[in-house]
Design a protein around this motif. Structure first.
Motif, short mmCIF file in Angstrom:
data_model
loop_
_atom_site.label_atom_id
_atom_site.label_comp_id
_atom_site.label_asym_id
_atom_site.label_seq_id
_atom_site.Cartn_x
_atom_site.Cartn_y
_atom_site.Cartn_z
N TYR A 74 9.38 34.21 22.84
CA TYR A 74 10.20 33.34 23.68
C TYR A 74 9.91 31.86 23.42
O TYR A 74 10.84 31.07 23.25
N GLU A 75 8.66 31.49 23.37
CA GLU A 75 8.30 30.08 23.15
C GLU A 75 8.77 29.61 21.78
O GLU A 75 9.34 28.53 21.64
N ALA A 76 8.55 30.44 20.76
CA ALA A 76 8.86 30.04 19.38
C ALA A 76 10.35 30.02 19.08
O ALA A 76 10.81 29.22 18.27
N PHE A 77 11.12 30.91 19.73
CA PHE A 77 12.51 31.09 19.33
C PHE A 77 13.55 30.79 20.41
O PHE A 77 14.75 30.86 20.15
N VAL A 78 13.11 30.47 21.61
CA VAL A 78 14.07 30.09 22.66
C VAL A 78 13.73 28.70 23.19
O VAL A 78 14.60 27.83 23.24
N VAL A 79 12.48 28.49 23.55
CA VAL A 79 12.06 27.20 24.09
C VAL A 79 12.03 26.13 23.00
O VAL A 79 12.50 25.02 23.19
N SER A 80 11.48 26.51 21.84
CA SER A 80 11.33 25.56 20.73
C SER A 80 12.53 25.60 19.80
O SER A 80 13.15 26.64 19.61
N ALA A 81 12.83 24.47 19.21
CA ALA A 81 13.91 24.39 18.23
C ALA A 81 13.44 24.92 16.88
O ALA A 81 12.23 24.97 16.60
N ASP A 82 14.39 25.28 16.04
CA ASP A 82 14.06 25.73 14.70
C ASP A 82 13.32 24.63 13.95
O ASP A 82 13.57 23.44 14.15
N LYS A 83 12.40 25.05 13.12
CA LYS A 83 11.60 24.18 12.25
C LYS A 83 10.56 23.36 13.00
O LYS A 83 9.96 22.45 12.44
N THR A 84 10.32 23.65 14.29
CA THR A 84 9.30 22.92 15.04
C THR A 84 8.04 23.74 15.25
O THR A 84 7.02 23.20 15.66
N VAL A 85 8.10 25.04 14.98
CA VAL A 85 6.94 25.92 15.12
C VAL A 85 6.45 26.24 13.72
O VAL A 85 7.19 26.82 12.92
N PRO A 86 5.22 25.85 13.41
CA PRO A 86 4.75 25.98 12.02
C PRO A 86 4.51 27.41 11.54
O PRO A 86 4.81 27.73 10.40
#
Length: 161
Positions: A74-86
Motif C-alpha cells: 500500500y505505501e509503495a504503490f498507492v501512497v507513494s508515486a511511481d519512481k519515488t520508492v527505491p
C-alpha cells in the motif's frame, strides 16, 4: 434466479472478465515492457501491477474478509508515486501476489450469500449506510472493477509493436 442474483452475477462476471484480461496482459508482457512508462511521464507497468494488487488486497478488510495479505504494498504503490520508492519487489513476485489476491477474492466472492452483497462495507458508518444503502459490498466490487478497467487501458500501451 432473483433480480438481485442476476445483478450480482453481472457485477461478478465483469470483475472476473477484467481480472482475467489483465492477468493475460501481465503474462504477455516482458520484464522490459513492465519497466516502461505507459506514456511519457506516466506510470510504469511495474507500478501499475503493484498498485492494482495493493488496491485489490484492501478489498479484504472492506468486505469483512480479513486483513490485507500484502499490507507492505500500500505505501509503495498507492501512497507513494511511481519512481519515488527505491526498492520495489520484483515483477515476478508482484505477479505472484497479483494472482494470489485475486484467487483469494474469487474464492471469497463465491461464498457470499445474496443478502451479504447488499450489506454495508466496512469503510462506511452505519448512519451513512442508512442514508445511502447503495454504498454496499457489491458496489465496492463494481467500483474496483472500473478501477481495474481504467488501468488495463493504460497497460495496453505497453504492448507496442
Amino acid at each position: 434466479m432473483t433480480k438481485d442474483d442476476i445483478i450480482i452475477k453481472m457485477v461478478l462476471d465483469a470483475w472476473h472478465t477484467h481480472v482475467k484480461r489483465t492477468d493475460e496482459l501481465f503474462t504477455s508482457l516482458s520484464e522490459e515492457q513492465m519497466m516502461q512508462e505507459v506514456a511519457p511521464g506516466r506510470n510504469r507497468g511495474i507500478y501499475l501491477l503493484g498498485h492494482i494488487t495493493a488496491v485489490h488486497d484492501k478489498i479484504l478488510p472492506l468486505l469483512g474478509l480479513g486483513e490485507p495479505m500484502y499490507p507492505e504494498l500500500y505505501e509503495a504503490f498507492v501512497v507513494s508515486a511511481d519512481k519515488t520508492v527505491p526498492d520495489l519487489p520484483s515483477i515476478a513476485h508482484l505477479k505472484e501476489q497479483w494472482k494470489t489476491i485475486n484467487t483469494k477474492l474469487s474464492d471469497c466472492f463465491a461464498d457470499f450469500k445474496t443478502e451479504e452483497w447488499f450489506e454495508r462495507h466496512n469503510a462506511l458508518k452505519p448512519e451513512e449506510f442508512d442514508k445511502e444503502p447503495h454504498r454496499n459490498k457489491l458496489n465496492i466490487v463494481l467500483n474496483r472493477t472500473n478501477h481495474l478497467a481504467d488501468h488495463f487501458g493504460q497497460l495496453k500501451f505497453l504492448k507496442r509493436p
